[in-house]
Design a protein around this motif. Structure first.
Motif, PDB file in Angstrom:
ATOM      1  N   GLN A  78      -1.070  12.089  -7.550  1.00 31.08           N
ATOM      2  CA  GLN A  78      -2.391  11.519  -7.838  1.00 31.08           C
ATOM      3  C   GLN A  78      -2.663  10.282  -7.003  1.00 31.08           C
ATOM      4  O   GLN A  78      -3.755  10.115  -6.449  1.00 31.08           O
ATOM      5  CB  GLN A  78      -2.465  11.176  -9.328  1.00 31.08           C
ATOM      6  CG  GLN A  78      -3.744  10.508  -9.749  1.00 31.08           C
ATOM      7  CD  GLN A  78      -3.634   9.892 -11.137  1.00 31.08           C
ATOM      8  OE1 GLN A  78      -2.545   9.801 -11.704  1.00 31.08           O
ATOM      9  NE2 GLN A  78      -4.761   9.481 -11.684  1.00 31.08           N
ATOM     10  N   ILE A  79      -1.674   9.406  -6.886  1.00 31.16           N
ATOM     11  CA  ILE A  79      -1.856   8.160  -6.132  1.00 31.16           C
ATOM     12  C   ILE A  79      -1.857   8.423  -4.634  1.00 31.16           C
ATOM     13  O   ILE A  79      -2.654   7.848  -3.887  1.00 31.16           O
ATOM     14  CB  ILE A  79      -0.752   7.158  -6.522  1.00 31.16           C
ATOM     15  CG1 ILE A  79      -0.898   6.757  -7.986  1.00 31.16           C
ATOM     16  CG2 ILE A  79      -0.810   5.916  -5.628  1.00 31.16           C
ATOM     17  CD1 ILE A  79       0.208   5.867  -8.491  1.00 31.16           C
ATOM     18  N   LEU A  80      -0.968   9.293  -4.179  1.00 34.91           N
ATOM     19  CA  LEU A  80      -0.862   9.563  -2.746  1.00 34.91           C
ATOM     20  C   LEU A  80      -2.164  10.132  -2.189  1.00 34.91           C
ATOM     21  O   LEU A  80      -2.555   9.816  -1.054  1.00 34.91           O
ATOM     22  CB  LEU A  80       0.300  10.525  -2.487  1.00 34.91           C
ATOM     23  CG  LEU A  80       0.676  10.757  -1.023  1.00 34.91           C
ATOM     24  CD1 LEU A  80       1.216   9.464  -0.404  1.00 34.91           C
ATOM     25  CD2 LEU A  80       1.718  11.869  -0.899  1.00 34.91           C
ATOM     26  N   LEU A  81      -2.860  10.953  -2.967  1.00 34.33           N
ATOM     27  CA  LEU A  81      -4.112  11.549  -2.506  1.00 34.33           C
ATOM     28  C   LEU A  81      -5.215  10.513  -2.319  1.00 34.33           C
ATOM     29  O   LEU A  81      -6.162  10.753  -1.568  1.00 34.33           O
ATOM     30  CB  LEU A  81      -4.573  12.620  -3.501  1.00 34.33           C
ATOM     31  CG  LEU A  81      -3.737  13.902  -3.545  1.00 34.33           C
ATOM     32  CD1 LEU A  81      -4.146  14.756  -4.728  1.00 34.33           C
ATOM     33  CD2 LEU A  81      -3.877  14.684  -2.248  1.00 34.33           C
ATOM     34  N   GLN A  82      -5.122   9.371  -2.999  1.00 33.88           N
ATOM     35  CA  GLN A  82      -6.175   8.363  -2.954  1.00 33.88           C
ATOM     36  C   GLN A  82      -5.728   7.076  -2.274  1.00 33.88           C
ATOM     37  O   GLN A  82      -6.474   6.099  -2.255  1.00 33.88           O
ATOM     38  CB  GLN A  82      -6.645   8.046  -4.386  1.00 33.88           C
ATOM     39  CG  GLN A  82      -7.095   9.283  -5.150  1.00 33.88           C
ATOM     40  CD  GLN A  82      -7.410   8.990  -6.601  1.00 33.88           C
ATOM     41  OE1 GLN A  82      -8.516   8.550  -6.931  1.00 33.88           O
ATOM     42  NE2 GLN A  82      -6.456   9.243  -7.487  1.00 33.88           N
TER      43      GLN A  82
END
Length: 325
Positions: free
Chosen positions: A259-263
């Motif tokens: 979730q964090i890596l995508l944003q």
């Protein structure tokens, strides 16, 4: 007057009539349960291959690991890779602070959300309505984080539905997706939207086992709906809540890698770097395998300590916890 003599009782068999052939009984039970044993084999193989064997890779934390020469030929450096933890590397401290902040936020806001939703669903009178609402709330869980992030960008991005609506009514725009100050709030809202419905399954199952006579008796005693929830419903969920909270603490430092890596690109590392992305960025991307393995090892050890400590505290309050001591 003579008394009739009672016939002598037959001598008791040795062993009190117990089975004289326990090995035979054991073999018979083994043949009977062999089908169940075979069903266990795939799960045990997966557990061994993907959970226990990878633990051997933690030796990289004590090596200057080079993937082209492998673990057996990489030079041994001892505790040098742990200097990033003890000497206060700025990037690591930044990732640690962000991780702890997200951990506290998710324990406070994300963990209670399924409990509150389960209580709300349990209060619905119509069984058909309850099932329909449950099915709708379960659906986001089956979406990948790629889809979830894309949906939020389409709704809350600079060119998303919200800003288009605001622009159409001359109300300006609201920068949410690319705002570093709102990033942790955005992450929390995404987790709640995606997984809260799925998390209610266990709590609804526990609520279904509460005896309705308890509610009727409390109502006859004059208890309001709120008092019934406090004195009947919540005590029925206490053991399950303690168990899930202990398991959540064991995984507390994992706050959503994908979730964090995508944003992360739109926010920057300053506000989005956590321990999992730190390991990824320094290990797979940066090639610093040893330091990344050291950080991952320490993170796992902290999770074990949290589980053991929380389980001990649960025993002090009379709960079983994950296991009995």
């Amino acid at each position: 007057m003579t008394t009739l003599e009672q016939p002598a009782a037959p001598p008791a068999e040795e062993g009190g009539g117990a089975d004289k052939n326990p090995p035979r009984r054991t073999r018979r039970a083994g043949r009977r349960d062999m089908t169940l044993f075979w069903f266990l084999v795939p799960g045990l193989v997966v557990l061994l291959l993907f959970h226990y064997l990878p633990l051997l890779g933690n030796v990289m934390a004590f090596q200057d690991y080079q993937p082209y020469v492998g673990i057996t030929h990489s030079p041994w450096v001892g505790l040098d890779n742990f200097d990033v933890l003890f000497n206060g590397d700025d990037q690591f401290l930044r990732a640690l602070v962000n991780t702890l902040q997200l951990t506290v936020i998710q324990v406070v806001f994300v963990f209670p959300a399924p409990i509150l939703l389960a209580l709300a669903l349990n209060s619905l009178v119509g069984e058909r309505v309850k099932r329909w609402v449950q099915n709708v709330l379960y659906l986001p869980h089956f979406l990948s984080w790629v889809v979830v992030v894309a949906l939020f960008q389409q709704m809350l991005g600079n060119a998303g539905m919200l800003n288009l609506f605001l622009q159409a009514h001359d109300m300006g725009t609201w920068n949410i997706i690319g705002n570093p100050e709102l990033f942790k709030t955005l992450l929390t809202s995404q987790v709640i939207w995606k997984d809260t419905g799925w998390g209610t399954i266990l709590f609804l199952a526990a609520l279904s086992r509460v005896d309705n006579n308890l509610y009727e008796a409390s109502a006859m005693d004059g208890a309001s709906r709120l008092r019934q929830t406090w004195h009947v419903t919540l005590p029925a969920l206490r053991g399950l809540v303690v168990l899930l909270l202990i398991l959540r603490l064991g995984d507390a430092l994992s706050v959503g890698f994908e979730q964090i890596l995508l944003q992360q690109n739109g926010i920057g590392l300053e506000n989005s770097e956590v321990l999992d992305t730190y390991v990824y960025n320094h290990g797979l991307v940066g090639g610093d395998w040893g330091v990344s393995a050291a950080v991952g090892l320490v993170k796992g050890l902290i999770g074990v300590v949290l589980v053991l400590g929380a389980n001990k505290i649960a025993h002090l309050f009379g709960e079983e916890g994950v296991y009995k001591s």
